[in-house]
Design a protein around this motif. Sequence first.
Motif, short mmCIF file in Angstrom:
data_model
loop_
_atom_site.label_atom_id
_atom_site.label_comp_id
_atom_site.label_asym_id
_atom_site.label_seq_id
_atom_site.Cartn_x
_atom_site.Cartn_y
_atom_site.Cartn_z
N LYS A 420 -13.66 5.51 2.36
CA LYS A 420 -14.61 6.51 2.84
C LYS A 420 -15.39 5.92 4.00
O LYS A 420 -15.69 4.75 4.02
N GLN A 421 -15.71 6.80 4.93
CA GLN A 421 -16.43 6.34 6.11
C GLN A 421 -17.78 5.75 5.72
O GLN A 421 -18.51 6.30 4.91
N GLY A 422 -18.07 4.60 6.28
CA GLY A 422 -19.34 3.95 6.02
C GLY A 422 -19.29 2.94 4.89
O GLY A 422 -20.26 2.19 4.68
N GLU A 423 -18.21 2.92 4.13
CA GLU A 423 -18.10 1.94 3.04
C GLU A 423 -17.84 0.54 3.60
O GLU A 423 -17.22 0.36 4.64
N ALA A 424 -18.31 -0.45 2.87
CA ALA A 424 -18.08 -1.84 3.27
C ALA A 424 -16.61 -2.20 3.08
O ALA A 424 -15.93 -1.67 2.20
N LEU A 425 -16.14 -3.08 3.93
CA LEU A 425 -14.77 -3.54 3.81
C LEU A 425 -14.59 -4.32 2.50
O LEU A 425 -15.52 -4.97 2.01
N LEU A 426 -13.40 -4.26 1.96
CA LEU A 426 -13.11 -4.96 0.71
C LEU A 426 -12.82 -6.44 0.93
O LEU A 426 -12.71 -7.21 -0.04
N MET A 427 -12.66 -6.83 2.18
CA MET A 427 -12.46 -8.23 2.54
C MET A 427 -13.33 -8.52 3.76
O MET A 427 -13.64 -7.61 4.53
N PRO A 428 -13.74 -9.77 3.95
CA PRO A 428 -14.47 -10.10 5.19
C PRO A 428 -13.64 -9.73 6.41
O PRO A 428 -12.41 -9.84 6.40
N PRO A 429 -14.27 -9.26 7.47
CA PRO A 429 -13.54 -8.76 8.64
C PRO A 429 -12.51 -9.73 9.20
O PRO A 429 -11.39 -9.34 9.53
N LYS A 430 -12.85 -11.01 9.31
CA LYS A 430 -11.91 -11.98 9.88
C LYS A 430 -10.68 -12.16 8.99
O LYS A 430 -9.56 -12.29 9.48
N GLN A 431 -10.90 -12.16 7.70
CA GLN A 431 -9.77 -12.28 6.77
C GLN A 431 -8.91 -11.02 6.83
O GLN A 431 -7.67 -11.11 6.82
N TYR A 432 -9.56 -9.89 6.88
CA TYR A 432 -8.84 -8.62 6.97
C TYR A 432 -7.95 -8.62 8.22
O TYR A 432 -6.77 -8.26 8.17
N ALA A 433 -8.53 -9.03 9.34
CA ALA A 433 -7.80 -9.01 10.61
C ALA A 433 -6.60 -9.96 10.55
O ALA A 433 -5.49 -9.61 11.00
N ALA A 434 -6.81 -11.17 10.01
CA ALA A 434 -5.71 -12.14 9.94
C ALA A 434 -4.59 -11.61 9.05
O ALA A 434 -3.39 -11.75 9.38
N PHE A 435 -4.95 -11.01 7.93
CA PHE A 435 -3.95 -10.49 7.00
C PHE A 435 -3.17 -9.34 7.64
O PHE A 435 -1.93 -9.29 7.58
N VAL A 436 -3.89 -8.41 8.26
CA VAL A 436 -3.23 -7.23 8.86
C VAL A 436 -2.30 -7.66 9.99
O VAL A 436 -1.19 -7.14 10.13
N ARG A 437 -2.75 -8.61 10.81
CA ARG A 437 -1.89 -9.09 11.91
C ARG A 437 -0.60 -9.70 11.37
O ARG A 437 0.48 -9.47 11.91
N PHE A 438 -0.70 -10.47 10.30
CA PHE A 438 0.50 -11.11 9.77
C PHE A 438 1.44 -10.07 9.16
O PHE A 438 2.66 -10.12 9.35
N VAL A 439 0.88 -9.10 8.42
CA VAL A 439 1.72 -8.05 7.84
C VAL A 439 2.39 -7.24 8.94
O VAL A 439 3.58 -6.87 8.83
N ARG A 440 1.66 -6.97 10.01
CA ARG A 440 2.24 -6.22 11.13
C ARG A 440 3.41 -7.00 11.74
O ARG A 440 4.45 -6.42 12.06
N THR A 441 3.25 -8.31 11.87
CA THR A 441 4.33 -9.12 12.43
C THR A 441 5.55 -9.09 11.51
O THR A 441 6.70 -9.01 11.96
N CYS A 442 5.30 -9.17 10.21
CA CYS A 442 6.41 -9.09 9.25
C CYS A 442 7.15 -7.76 9.40
O CYS A 442 8.39 -7.70 9.39
N ARG A 443 6.37 -6.69 9.55
CA ARG A 443 6.96 -5.34 9.70
C ARG A 443 7.76 -5.24 10.98
O ARG A 443 8.88 -4.67 11.00
N GLU A 444 7.23 -5.78 12.07
CA GLU A 444 7.94 -5.71 13.36
C GLU A 444 9.25 -6.47 13.29
O GLU A 444 10.26 -6.03 13.86
N ARG A 445 9.28 -7.60 12.60
CA ARG A 445 10.52 -8.36 12.47
C ARG A 445 11.56 -7.61 11.64
O ARG A 445 12.75 -7.65 11.93
N GLU A 446 11.07 -6.90 10.64
CA GLU A 446 11.99 -6.09 9.81
C GLU A 446 12.60 -4.95 10.62
O GLU A 446 13.79 -4.67 10.53
N GLU A 447 11.77 -4.32 11.45
CA GLU A 447 12.26 -3.19 12.26
C GLU A 447 13.22 -3.67 13.34
O GLU A 447 14.13 -2.94 13.74
N ALA A 448 12.98 -4.91 13.80
CA ALA A 448 13.85 -5.43 14.86
C ALA A 448 15.20 -5.88 14.29
O ALA A 448 16.12 -6.21 15.05
N GLY A 449 15.31 -5.89 12.98
CA GLY A 449 16.59 -6.21 12.37
C GLY A 449 16.76 -7.67 12.08
O GLY A 449 17.84 -8.12 11.75
#
Length: 449
Positions: A420-449
């Motif tokens: 919901k808008q305005g709710e606090a993040l469930l993880m600290p912002p820096k940790q959230y960003a690092a995790f999301v970037r890594f998952v995105r990279t994993c996803r991009e590698r999967e899509e690239a075959g």
Amino acid sequence: AAQAGGSAAAVAARMPSERTAAAARAAAAGVPQFNAGAGFSAAPPGMSRERVDAVRGKTPVDTDIATRRKLALQWFLAKAGMPPAEVYPVALIGAEDSSGAVVTRAEEMLAKQCFSVDLDSHALVTELLRLHQGTGVGTPGAQQQGDPAAADPAFVNAASPGLKARIISTFVRSVAAANSYPRMLAVVFDGLFGADTTPRLKQLSMELVAWSFKHGSDSQLVPVAPVVLQGLLKQLDSGVGVGVSGNAADAPAVALRQFTYSALGQLCRRAPKLVASDAALASRLFRAAGEESAALVSSVADALLSLSIATKALDAKGGVSPELQRALLALIEGSATSAVRAARLAAAQWASDVFPFSHAGARRVAALCAGDDAMDVREEGLRGLTPPAKGDGSSTTWPSSGDMLRRALAANAALDMEAKQGEALLMPPKQYAAFVRFVRTCREREEAG
């Protein structure tokens, strides 16, 4: 010397050789002192009743006469050109004498006559073991403690604490001593848990363990490793050095605990199967990383590093079961969220070094650490999110994005709920960003075959 019965060391062993403080402790324990006209119901450290009688003879010997005899023997040894190995044990005994003149002369003998002594001589190590232990393993004054063997007039008590310390100081410079197990176990456990031990003896005994596991052969050390491990853990459990403030008065306790962790680290490198086959030691060390004082943080970190190397080596041989891997993952997950920087740093290091890069749970821990406020933890976490270089033998398989997300949801089910808008993040912002970037990279590698 020949008339008195044997080698120079045997002659010198017939002479009482304690400092004043050690003599006072012996008197308090009921050990009779060497003085004119005194009767000997038992022998002092390093002596037997038979040797006492040999020194006294038929004429009472007072302190001045005893000192003159010792100085005369030292003069004789200096002029006789005897081998350093013969002189060295006598000089050690003299260096712990109650007479300042005898001590000074003994120190000169050690510096001038014994500087070239071969500390790796097994004969010398055997002689020093005999001086340390006497007739078997016992404490000074064993004849007052009901030891059946002490009824023999030839029973020789163990050395005084001061002489034991000097002997162990020699052992920690001798490769031959490191390869004298299991006999050296008696020296280690006497120094750690003996009735007459001192903080100095405990510290030296731990130093001897670390030295032995660094320089001893596998054939000598592997059979005694389980016994040594139990002794080290018992010393840690004694509580010595826990909660220290770091002032000068705490220095001996801190040093002892540091040497204990150092000895554990050396043991991990030499007996990996013993320490890494279950999570018990890892659990203890991760807990210590979060609880030990700042003065001990680096020692615990070194022990954890050695254990991580042992675990990785065992895993390469197929010795890490899935159950053990899950237990280790739980340890680093808990440490990654610790309030103590040292615990988080250890978690990041284990996530990078112990688990394969394809392990989604370990990459999630690395992502948490990559968003840490502490720079060293953050750098270690980022290293855990970087695939290993080719050629170092590590797996380069990436975890799937699905596995990463499932790991995140298992750790925090609220991530699966609509935000919901305005709710606090469930993880600290820096940790959230690092995790999301890594998952995105994993996803991009999967899509690239």
